[in-house]
Write an enzyme that holds these catalytic residues in place. Structure first.
Site, short mmCIF file in Angstrom:
data_model
loop_
_atom_site.label_atom_id
_atom_site.label_comp_id
_atom_site.label_asym_id
_atom_site.label_seq_id
_atom_site.Cartn_x
_atom_site.Cartn_y
_atom_site.Cartn_z
N PRO A 161 38.24 58.00 -51.79
CA PRO A 161 38.36 58.83 -53.00
C PRO A 161 38.93 58.07 -54.18
O PRO A 161 39.91 57.32 -54.05
CB PRO A 161 39.32 59.95 -52.56
CG PRO A 161 39.03 60.10 -51.12
CD PRO A 161 38.80 58.69 -50.61
N CYS A 162 38.30 58.25 -55.32
CA CYS A 162 38.64 57.45 -56.51
C CYS A 162 39.51 58.23 -57.49
O CYS A 162 39.78 57.76 -58.58
CB CYS A 162 37.37 56.99 -57.22
SG CYS A 162 36.32 58.36 -57.77
N ASN A 163 39.97 59.43 -57.12
CA ASN A 163 40.74 60.25 -58.05
C ASN A 163 41.93 59.51 -58.63
O ASN A 163 42.30 59.69 -59.78
CB ASN A 163 41.23 61.51 -57.34
CG ASN A 163 40.10 62.30 -56.72
OD1 ASN A 163 39.39 61.78 -55.89
ND2 ASN A 163 39.92 63.53 -57.13
N PHE B 9 42.17 56.31 -59.14
CA PHE B 9 41.84 55.05 -59.78
C PHE B 9 40.90 55.18 -60.97
O PHE B 9 40.61 54.20 -61.63
CB PHE B 9 41.21 54.11 -58.76
CG PHE B 9 42.04 53.95 -57.52
CD1 PHE B 9 43.33 53.45 -57.59
CD2 PHE B 9 41.54 54.32 -56.29
CE1 PHE B 9 44.09 53.30 -56.45
CE2 PHE B 9 42.29 54.18 -55.15
CZ PHE B 9 43.58 53.67 -55.23
#
Length: 354
Positions: free
Chosen positions: A87-89, A91
């Site tokens: 999950p890129c939340n 970054f």
């Protein structure tokens, strides 16, 4: 490797199957090395159902639909290859860079590390937004070090999808890891090979079959329709306002000027980045004054027209926006397979200095 071999692929945070579709359609140039699905995990029901429908309809039990923190990693089964777009939340360049300090999302990459240490696959691929490089305080180096300490040599590169024949300006960090004990070196595939492909939005969205799934056109409000009529192809609402064309009653009053607000595609250029969520004005707009359909978003992400997404409109939009473009996955994983097959291919040096 000098014989026919099929790598069994496991995935965490599998999304709707962008990486998996690309992987299952990749093979080494001699046709001897291929990939099969072993197991996958995601927490969203619609997303898992989409993955099952398109990737593994005969083995739905191989997709574990649950929070990864509740997943018994040691019981998943042996694999030869591993993929995860953690999950890129934490970054993303949109919003705060909370990084690893954000317990809810920032630490989820570690479950991929557990997979590497438990099953020791021959290779892995990990994908994240370009903002991961500057998130937190040295978070990116921490993640890379954990991957190396798990027994892998890494090739880290910022891939620009539009350079690889994909009709979208989507920039993502992709990490390819090869197990240390294997005499295999991965190289970044050369984008010059794809320079002659037409990546215009017009080409990408042409000839969609009338019966293609997920292709419903949403009705938009009259005010939005009027606003779009003053915005030229390739422009957003701010550019239309600055030009003096936009009537006062159609102007947007907000302090944050995100470039994608009521932005139309330019038919002669690749689309801008397909996103997973967002409020008014972020839905992506056709140059003919309407919102894109989910099928058109899927086209931009290089999903085939036969790929059917499960769920309501907003859920499908989110799934498509979170996915890795199928074609980019196939290109990178084909290079991995050629590396294992000892087959040369055009390549470039990585563009990221760690």
């Amino acid at each position: 490797m000098d014989k026919t071999f099929t790598f069994k692929l496991g995935e965490l945070f599998c999304g709707p199957g962008g990486i998996a579709y690309g992987a299952l359609h990749a093979q080494s140039s001699d046709g001897k090395l291929k990939i099969s699905h072993a197991w996958a995990n995601d927490f969203d029901r619609d997303t898992c159902d989409t993955y099952i429908k398109n990737i593994c309809p005969d083995t739905p039990e191989s997709v574990y639909c649950m929070d990864v923190r509740k997943l018994d990693i040691k019981s998943l089964g042996n694999i030869d290859a591993f993929a995860y777009g953690f999950p890129c939340n934490s970054f993303s360049n949109v919003g705060e860079h909370k990084g690893l300090a954000n317990e809810k999302f920032g630490q989820l990459y570690w479950y991929g590390i557990e997979v590497l240490r438990t099953y020791k696959p021959k290779w892995f691929i990990a994908e994240n937004v370009s903002g991961i490089r500057s998130a937190g305080s040295g978070d990116f180096k921490i993640i890379l070090n954990d991957m190396r300490e798990s027994g892998y040599k890494l090739t880290v590169n910022l891939y620009k999808a539009e350079q690889y024949g994909i009709p979208q300006t989507r920039h993502r960090v992709i990490i390819v890891g090869i197990r240390n004990d294997l005499d295999v070196d991965f190289h970044v595939p050369d984008p010059a090979v794809y320079a002659d492909i037409d990546i215009s939005a017009q080409k990408a969205l042409s000839d969609i079959p009338a019966d293609a799934p997920n292709n419903e056109v949403r009705k938009i409000a009259d005010k939005v329709q009027r606003r779009l009529s003053y915005i030229r192809p390739g422009e957003n609402v701010w550019q239309a306002e600055e030009s003096g064309r936009l009537p006062d009653e159609l102007k947007i009053h907000t302090k944050t000027r995100i470039s994608q607000i009521y932005r139309k595609l330019d038919p002669d250029k690749p689309a801008y980045t397909v996103t997973a969520a967002g409020g008014g004005g972020t839905f992506m707009y056709h140059w003919t004054d309407r919102e894109l359909t989910n099928r058109e978003r899927a086209r931009i992400q290089t999903f085939p027209d036969t790929y059917e997404f499960v769920g309501k409109y907003s859920s499908v939009r989110k799934q498509i926006g979170m996915a890795v473009p199928c074609r980019l996955s196939q290109i990178v994983i084909t290079a991995v397979l050629n590396s294992f097959a000892g087959i040369d291919y055009p390549w470039i040096e990585p563009n990221l200095k760690e």
